[in-house]
Design a protein around this motif. Structure first.
Motif, short mmCIF file in Angstrom:
data_model
loop_
_atom_site.label_atom_id
_atom_site.label_comp_id
_atom_site.label_asym_id
_atom_site.label_seq_id
_atom_site.Cartn_x
_atom_site.Cartn_y
_atom_site.Cartn_z
N GLY A 65 0.78 -1.24 0.00
CA GLY A 65 0.00 0.00 0.00
C GLY A 65 0.80 1.28 0.00
N VAL A 84 -2.40 -8.73 -5.28
CA VAL A 84 -2.76 -7.45 -5.90
C VAL A 84 -3.69 -7.71 -7.10
CG1 VAL A 84 -0.62 -6.26 -5.28
CG2 VAL A 84 -0.73 -7.54 -7.43
N TYR A 85 -4.34 -6.66 -7.58
CA TYR A 85 -5.09 -6.77 -8.83
C TYR A 85 -4.13 -6.60 -9.99
CZ TYR A 85 -9.54 -6.29 -6.35
OH TYR A 85 -10.63 -6.49 -5.54
N ASN A 186 -3.11 -2.02 -5.70
CA ASN A 186 -3.37 -2.50 -4.34
C ASN A 186 -4.88 -2.71 -4.18
OD1 ASN A 186 -4.26 -1.61 -1.42
ND2 ASN A 186 -2.22 -2.45 -1.25
N LYS A 187 -5.27 -3.82 -3.55
CA LYS A 187 -6.69 -4.16 -3.49
C LYS A 187 -7.48 -3.18 -2.64
CE LYS A 187 -6.57 -8.98 -4.75
NZ LYS A 187 -6.93 -10.36 -4.42
N SER A 188 -6.87 -2.66 -1.59
CA SER A 188 -7.58 -1.72 -0.74
C SER A 188 -7.64 -0.35 -1.42
CB SER A 188 -6.89 -1.63 0.61
OG SER A 188 -7.54 -0.72 1.45
N PHE A 190 -7.73 0.23 -4.49
CA PHE A 190 -8.69 0.14 -5.58
C PHE A 190 -10.09 0.50 -5.12
CE2 PHE A 190 -11.47 -1.90 -8.65
CZ PHE A 190 -10.87 -1.56 -9.85
N MET A 191 -10.41 0.16 -3.86
CA MET A 191 -11.74 0.47 -3.32
C MET A 191 -11.92 1.96 -3.12
SD MET A 191 -12.98 -2.45 -2.84
CE MET A 191 -12.03 -3.82 -3.47
N PHE A 192 -10.85 2.61 -2.62
CA PHE A 192 -11.00 4.00 -2.20
C PHE A 192 -10.58 5.00 -3.28
CE2 PHE A 192 -10.67 1.42 1.60
CZ PHE A 192 -11.83 1.80 2.25
N GLU A 198 -9.72 3.56 -12.37
CA GLU A 198 -10.51 3.13 -13.52
C GLU A 198 -10.27 4.04 -14.72
OE1 GLU A 198 -14.41 3.06 -11.92
OE2 GLU A 198 -14.15 1.07 -11.05
N GLU B 174 -7.79 -11.58 -9.42
CA GLU B 174 -6.85 -10.50 -9.77
C GLU B 174 -7.48 -9.47 -10.68
OE1 GLU B 174 -3.71 -12.59 -11.75
OE2 GLU B 174 -2.70 -13.17 -9.89
N LYS B 175 -8.74 -9.61 -11.01
CA LYS B 175 -9.41 -8.78 -12.04
C LYS B 175 -8.58 -8.80 -13.32
CE LYS B 175 -11.66 -5.40 -8.99
NZ LYS B 175 -13.05 -5.83 -9.10
N ARG B 237 -20.56 -3.05 -1.51
CA ARG B 237 -20.47 -3.22 -2.94
C ARG B 237 -20.43 -4.70 -3.27
NH1 ARG B 237 -16.02 0.11 -5.37
NH2 ARG B 237 -15.36 -2.01 -5.73
N PHE B 257 -12.67 -3.48 3.91
CA PHE B 257 -11.47 -2.66 3.76
C PHE B 257 -11.63 -1.34 4.51
CE2 PHE B 257 -11.68 -5.38 0.05
CZ PHE B 257 -10.37 -5.78 -0.11
N VAL B 261 -5.44 1.08 5.28
CA VAL B 261 -4.91 -0.25 5.59
C VAL B 261 -4.77 -1.00 4.26
CG1 VAL B 261 -5.35 -2.44 6.77
CG2 VAL B 261 -5.98 -0.29 7.86
N PRO B 262 -3.56 -1.45 3.91
CA PRO B 262 -3.32 -1.94 2.56
C PRO B 262 -3.98 -3.25 2.18
CG PRO B 262 -1.35 -2.15 3.90
CD PRO B 262 -2.32 -1.36 4.69
#
Lengths: 208, 365
Positions: A65, A84-85, A186-188, A190-192, A198, B174-175, B237, B257, B261-262
């Protein structure tokens, strides 16, 4: 305060190419072209912060992160398997992960195969999928001389043009997987920061 | 003794908040031994986050382990009881190797399990508690929900091998769209699943076009409606990249999430498959909160180590120093009494004590 998108770029030629793609996608940061030793560059107006890191470390920065997104070779992603994505194949920095050996090498399946490599996980996974018993020798560089000196039977390494191999009397025996640079997130984060990420994916994905 | 926010660290504050939350919903605390027979973990190795376990031989010669996980122990000790649901929560230390780290770590984990005859209400309640747990920790949170049934319906419709299935699930997690093409053809439905995420209503609308069992879509729709009616639709979501091992999990799975926090701080789902593997007939759903991840969050950079540094010299009677310090703590200031100014100590006020008299020498506030 605007939320900044933190981008880890791999130091070197590939990273510069990647920066150009990001710039065209609407995330410019002109100060990056200044000729100095700074590692962090910021453009608050565009909401982006770039930093140069060692290519093999990009995945770590992103997974933990410190960077929201980054660009890493598929070789690194396969080797470290970060959580990770993997959003895009950037189609640059193309090469392949391959098994190479001296030209006169004949594989004897009755013997344990000695494999020298920097990519121990990739080599392990590849040979265990074939059910082959191997002895892994982890080296950090000049992998090509291992079979010449009898340290190993074969090597597993990245092959781009094959010149280094040829000059050391080696040739590719099998290709394990094609490699190219990937955009990871980073997956988190990506949410925020999904709107910014995108947008970037759309722009870069569309431009190719 | 009163505890103020300054005394409690992030994770400690969260533990109290979460325990009181679960108590309020009738979950009872499940307190357990630190040790478990190693055998339990060998049989379910893949369920564990890391497969390294600290083991030792007990006095009776049995191979024991320091718990790397709590859920397995709870399942082992629960009884099947038709028509009822057992609700439990735990707050325990577990011992495991974190990914990429060398050596074992002690990790504080809080979680809850709902075991028995699971209906839509139970699932909704657990998801609401997951959302409220995140709310206890931060204002900036997101709860991502997925349904493994929908994912497996679509994969099964492709008729692929087990090996391909594994690789497909990895891509979904992983999308990763670009590598799907290398694994299988006719993957439009899978690609749609990967690119469909976000607002629950929008996602559910698009699901009707995909080849999945209407029962699964309906289940997801019901849950999403409940969460929406509780005013959570902007933070909950749907995202099918939440993939858990289908050997253990089935149905609804989710991950929470927190901004800053990563990695996911909360993780859970429906694990009827694990129950079957352990010979139980009941269904089950639960989640765990990884409190160790909170340590780095919002480190309010404390400017001062202490409010008052009280300097006294060796001739000052101890009783005077005690009295002077007590006066400071009574009015809510923290105080350290020293004869010399300690190096690197950051104090708000420097006070000097001489013959019982206190004078302010320096004020940094």
């Amino acid at each position: 305060m605007k939320t900044m998108l933190n981008v880890a770029l791999p130091k070197g030629r590939l990273g510069e190419k990647v920066y150009d793609m990001f710039e065209r996608a609407g995330f410019p940061c002109p100060s990056i072209h200044e000729n100095n030793r700074k590692l962090i560059f910021e453009n608050e107006a565009a909401g982006v912060r770039y930093f140069w890191v060692k290519p093999s470390d990009v995945a770590i920065y992103v997974e933990r992160g410190a960077a929201d997104i980054g660009v890493a070779g598929k070789d690194i992603l396969l080797e470290y398997a970060p959580d990770v994505y993997e959003l895009l194949d950037l189609d640059i920095g193309k090469c392949r992960m391959a098994v190479a050996a001296p030209r006169d090498f004949r594989d004897n399946p009755q013997k344990t195969l000695k494999v020298a490599t920097k990519f121990t996980n990739i080599a392990q996974t590849y040979y265990s999928s074939k059910g082959r018993d191997i002895d892994i020798i982890h080296l950090n560089g000049s992998i090509e001389i291992a079979p010449i000196l009898g340290l190993s039977d074969v090597i597993v390494d990245i092959v781009e043009t094959g010149t280094t191999l040829r000059e050391n009397n080696l040739e590719v025996f099998e290709t394990i997987v094609p490699i190219s640079a990937r955009l990871i997130a980073n997956k988190s984060s990506f949410m925020f920061k999904s709107v910014q990420i995108e947008k970037l994916v759309r722009e870069i994905g569309g431009a190719r | 003794m009163t505890l103020n926010d300054k005394t409690l660290k992030n994770d400690e504050r969260a533990i109290f908040a979460l325990r009181s939350l679960y108590d309020r919903y009738g979950y009872s605390r499940y307190k357990m031994n630190k040790f478990e027979e190693y055998d339990l973990y060998v049989r379910n190795k893949d369920f564990l986050i890391s497969d390294s376990v600290i083991t030792f031989t007990d006095t009776n010669g049995k191979l024991m382990a320091l718990k790397p996980d709590v859920t397995l122990s709870i399942i082992k000790n629960c009884d099947d009881a038709e028509g009822t649901v057992q609700k439990m929560y735990y707050n325990e230390n577990v011992y495991r190797v974190s990914k990429g780290a060398l050596g074992f770590r002690e990790i504080m984990q809080v979680g809850l399990e709902c075991i028995g005859d699971i209906d839509d209400y139970c699932v909704s309640e657990v998801l609401l508690l997951a959302a409220e747990s995140l709310m206890c920790i931060s204002d900036e949170w997101v709860l991502d929900i997925s349904h493994l049934g929908i994912l497996t319906d679509i994969i099964d419709s492709l008729g692929v091998s087990d090996e391909q299935k594994k690789r497909i699930i990895k891509c979904v997690g992983e999308k990763n769209l670009h590598e799907l093409d290398l694994i299988c053809e006719n993957n439009e439905a899978l690609k749609a699943l990967i690119t469909t995420y976000g607002d629950a209503r929008e996602v559910i609308k698009k699901l009707s076009l995909l080849p999945c069992n209407p029962k699964h879509t309906e289940e997801l729709t019901n849950i999403a409606e409940v969460l929406e009616s509780c005013g959570l639709s902007d933070k909950v979501r749907i995202d099918f990249s939440i993939v858990d091992d289908i050997k253990y999990y089935n149905g609804i799975v989710f991950k929470g999430f927190i901004n800053g926090v990563p990695s996911g701080i909360l993780s859970g789902g429906r694990y009827d498959n694990l129950m079957r593997r352990m010979g139980k007939k009941s269904g089950a759903i639960g989640f765990a909160v990884y409190l160790d991840l909170l340590e780095g969050l919002g480190d309010e950079k404390n400017k001062f180590d202490v409010d008052v540094l009280m300097l006294y010299d060796e001739n000052e009677p101890a009783a005077n120093v005690c009295r002077a310090c007590a006066r400071m703590t009574e009015c809510g200031s923290s105080v350290t009494a020293q004869r010399k100014i300690p190096q690197k100590l950051r104090y708000k006020k420097l006070m000097k004590l001489k013959d019982g008299e206190v004078t302010v020498v320096e004020n940094n506030a």
